[in-house]
Design a protein around this motif. Structure first.
Motif, PDB file in Angstrom:
ATOM      1  N   MET A 199       0.832  -1.198   0.000  1.00  0.00           N
ATOM      2  CA  MET A 199       0.000   0.000   0.000  1.00  0.00           C
ATOM      3  C   MET A 199       0.868   1.250   0.000  1.00  0.00           C
ATOM      4  O   MET A 199       0.640   2.193  -0.768  1.00  0.00           O
ATOM      5  N   HIS A 200       1.883   1.260   0.870  1.00  0.00           N
ATOM      6  CA  HIS A 200       2.729   2.442   0.994  1.00  0.00           C
ATOM      7  C   HIS A 200       3.525   2.725  -0.280  1.00  0.00           C
ATOM      8  O   HIS A 200       3.626   3.875  -0.710  1.00  0.00           O
ATOM      9  N   ILE A 201       4.090   1.703  -0.881  1.00  0.00           N
ATOM     10  CA  ILE A 201       4.917   1.965  -2.069  1.00  0.00           C
ATOM     11  C   ILE A 201       4.048   2.394  -3.247  1.00  0.00           C
ATOM     12  O   ILE A 201       4.426   3.284  -4.017  1.00  0.00           O
ATOM     13  N   PHE A 202       2.858   1.816  -3.382  1.00  0.00           N
ATOM     14  CA  PHE A 202       1.983   2.243  -4.471  1.00  0.00           C
ATOM     15  C   PHE A 202       1.445   3.645  -4.223  1.00  0.00           C
ATOM     16  O   PHE A 202       1.261   4.427  -5.159  1.00  0.00           O
ATOM     17  N   GLY A 203       1.220   3.977  -2.972  1.00  0.00           N
ATOM     18  CA  GLY A 203       0.730   5.316  -2.647  1.00  0.00           C
ATOM     19  C   GLY A 203       1.674   6.414  -3.084  1.00  0.00           C
ATOM     20  O   GLY A 203       1.248   7.557  -3.331  1.00  0.00           O
ATOM     21  N   THR A 204       2.954   6.087  -3.187  1.00  0.00           N
ATOM     22  CA  THR A 204       3.947   7.067  -3.655  1.00  0.00           C
ATOM     23  C   THR A 204       3.514   7.697  -4.973  1.00  0.00           C
ATOM     24  O   THR A 204       3.669   8.907  -5.184  1.00  0.00           O
ATOM     25  N   THR A 205       2.971   6.887  -5.851  1.00  0.00           N
ATOM     26  CA  THR A 205       2.583   7.355  -7.181  1.00  0.00           C
ATOM     27  C   THR A 205       1.504   8.429  -7.105  1.00  0.00           C
ATOM     28  O   THR A 205       1.533   9.403  -7.865  1.00  0.00           O
ATOM     29  N   VAL A 206       0.567   8.259  -6.197  1.00  0.00           N
ATOM     30  CA  VAL A 206      -0.498   9.250  -6.035  1.00  0.00           C
ATOM     31  C   VAL A 206       0.030  10.502  -5.335  1.00  0.00           C
ATOM     32  O   VAL A 206      -0.341  11.625  -5.689  1.00  0.00           O
ATOM     33  N   ALA A 207       0.904  10.320  -4.353  1.00  0.00           N
ATOM     34  CA  ALA A 207       1.462  11.468  -3.635  1.00  0.00           C
ATOM     35  C   ALA A 207       2.177  12.420  -4.587  1.00  0.00           C
ATOM     36  O   ALA A 207       2.186  13.637  -4.376  1.00  0.00           O
ATOM     37  N   TYR A 208       2.764  11.882  -5.650  1.00  0.00           N
ATOM     38  CA  TYR A 208       3.506  12.697  -6.608  1.00  0.00           C
ATOM     39  C   TYR A 208       2.604  13.400  -7.623  1.00  0.00           C
ATOM     40  O   TYR A 208       3.086  14.184  -8.442  1.00  0.00           O
ATOM     41  N   GLU A 209       1.313  13.125  -7.599  1.00  0.00           N
ATOM     42  CA  GLU A 209       0.403  13.847  -8.483  1.00  0.00           C
ATOM     43  C   GLU A 209       0.365  15.332  -8.090  1.00  0.00           C
ATOM     44  O   GLU A 209       0.504  15.674  -6.915  1.00  0.00           O
ATOM     45  N   LYS A 210       0.136  16.208  -9.043  1.00  0.00           N
ATOM     46  CA  LYS A 210       0.058  17.642  -8.738  1.00  0.00           C
ATOM     47  C   LYS A 210      -1.078  17.944  -7.778  1.00  0.00           C
ATOM     48  O   LYS A 210      -0.977  18.801  -6.908  1.00  0.00           O
ATOM     49  N   ASP A 211      -2.191  17.234  -7.941  1.00  0.00           N
ATOM     50  CA  ASP A 211      -3.335  17.393  -7.042  1.00  0.00           C
ATOM     51  C   ASP A 211      -3.913  16.004  -6.778  1.00  0.00           C
ATOM     52  O   ASP A 211      -4.807  15.547  -7.494  1.00  0.00           O
ATOM     53  N   PRO A 212      -3.396  15.306  -5.755  1.00  0.00           N
ATOM     54  CA  PRO A 212      -3.832  13.928  -5.506  1.00  0.00           C
ATOM     55  C   PRO A 212      -5.337  13.777  -5.309  1.00  0.00           C
ATOM     56  O   PRO A 212      -5.945  12.843  -5.823  1.00  0.00           O
ATOM     57  N   LYS A 213      -5.942  14.701  -4.565  1.00  0.00           N
ATOM     58  CA  LYS A 213      -7.380  14.573  -4.326  1.00  0.00           C
ATOM     59  C   LYS A 213      -8.174  14.742  -5.609  1.00  0.00           C
ATOM     60  O   LYS A 213      -9.116  13.991  -5.875  1.00  0.00           O
TER      61      LYS A 213
END
Length: 427
Positions: A199-213
């Motif tokens: 979960m944590h490593i895949f979440g990295t990809t979303v955290a790097y989005e300009k606007d994750p939400k």
């Protein structure tokens, strides 16, 4: 040393509490108050939150608070389904005065929370923690624990391989792996048997989005898919590095307990973990010299930030008859955060400028440095997923690690799991 900002409550990070529905009237303000029992009679505050390892610290806190103020605090530690029971309590007009929420919960639970904007501690809170508890300009939560999510590394093994700088890009991370391997050191050793670490490593990809939400909102609306993540290909490159320079397919059968023992014994140089791993590692090897660096996901060093998240918050119920006393209790916790949150058996890292976190070790110190330098994301990247999806991530990524699926098939499996969770929650 006086630190400005934040450890984990649970080994797996406990960030993915589901988005449970709440209903009710508009939030009301909770004045700070003095905390002392009013002349009309004794006050008893009810608190719902925390975890069983915190009980010793909680008991001391409530005992001391009553001795100082005359206010009794009845503290209930929830079981495995905390929000289900909390929702029932609100529906039956038996809500606690103060309740515990996770990062990402305020979009749903804001209608149940009193406005704490005017509290003394708000101006002393780190902005990364403040953001998650702010809805429509109102501060609704008192954060008491923040953790950092990155790559834990063995400083002695880095030095042995002649590495004097942590990598800040994907190319540099690969170069670091090659240097470690050339020195006879295993670079990675991932415990991908555990869904929480995947979960944590895949979440990295979303955290790097300009606007994750905003991205997750589009996912939920069906206008985007996980394959549209800006750095999805880079994620698989990162994931490949942890596998190719680690245990490969064996990672899917390798668990946390073995990883802690092996990393503490110097059998690998890096693990994709976070501040929550410090105490278990030092309990195994008190002399272990470790640090924490941000996960690089691009080849632009300026993009690289440490994922941080305020994992737990206290909120005051806007139905509370003792809102002033509840606000005063939170303010007292802030004023005594060093004693009751940091130095006690609780050992969490609160995001306030009145605490010294050096007692929590090097991983927390590194997290503070990233945050102070403005090089931190305020999320782990998993906060906006539908309830249950964080556990679903494991199966497709484990299949990929085992060589049973390629990137395209893995993305497709993740997307289907995401859509199934949306359907299950009525989204």
């Amino acid at each position: 040393m006086k630190m400005k900002r934040f450890t984990a409550l649970l080994l797996t990070g406990a960030l993915a509490a589901g988005l449970l529905a709440g209903c009710g009237g508009a939030p009301s303000a909770a004045p700070s108050g003095s905390g002392a029992a009013p002349e009309g009679g004794a006050v008893t505050l009810s608190v719902y939150g925390g975890t069983s390892p915190m009980k010793e610290a909680i008991d001391q806190m409530t005992t001391d608070y009553k001795a100082q103020t005359g206010v009794t605090v009845e503290w209930e530690i929830p079981g495995d389904e905390p929000y289900t029971l909390l929702k029932t309590r609100f529906a039956s007009n038996e809500a606690p005065d103060i309740f515990d929420l996770a990062n990402g919960d305020y979009a749903t639970w804001s209608v149940r929370c009193a406005d704490l904007t005017g509290a003394d501690w708000v101006s002393h809170m780190d902005e990364t923690a403040l953001a998650a508890a702010t809805v429509d300009g109102r501060v609704l939560g008192f954060p008491y624990a923040v953790e950092g999510n990155g790559i834990v590394y063995n400083k002695a093994l880095f030095a042995q391989a002649g590495i004097d700088k942590v990598p800040e890009t994907l190319d540099e991370l690969e170069d670091t792996c090659k240097k470690l391997q050339a020195a006879g050191i295993q670079p990675f050793g991932e415990a991908f048997k555990e869904w929480g670490f995947l979960m944590h490593i895949f979440g990295t990809t979303v955290a790097y989005e300009k606007d994750p939400k905003a991205f997750c909102d589009e996912l939920n609306a069906g206008t985007k898919t996980l394959g549209d993540l800006a750095n999805i290909d880079n994620f698989f490159r990162l994931y490949d590095l942890t596998l190719d320079y680690g245990k490969g397919a064996e990672s899917v059968g390798y668990g946390a307990a073995d990883q802690v023992a092996d990393f503490a014994a110097g059998k690998m140089a890096m693990i994709k973990q976070g501040t929550w791993y410090g105490d278990p590692l030092w309990a195994t090897n008190p002399d272990l010299d470790i640090g924490l660096f941000a996960v690089p996901l691009t080849n632009n060093a300026a993009d690289t930030k440490l994922m941080t998240s305020a994992t737990r918050y206290f909120s005051v119920a806007n139905t509370s008859k003792h809102a002033a006393e509840a606000g005063a209790f939170l303010n007292w916790i802030y004023e005594n955060a060093q004693k009751y949150l940091v130095d006690s058996a609780m050992r969490v890292a609160p995001p306030y400028d009145n605490v010294d976190l050096s007692n929590l070790g090097a991983l927390n110190e590194d997290m503070q440095r990233y945050m102070a330098e403005g090089k931190a994301f305020p999320i782990f990247g998993t906060e906006y997923f539908p309830s249950g999806f964080v556990t679903d991530i494991a199966t497709p990524l484990q299949a990929y690690a085992a060589g049973m699926a390629d990137e395209a098939a893995t993305i497709d499996a993740l997307q289907k799991a995401y859509e199934n969770r949306l359907t299950a929650q009525g989204g």
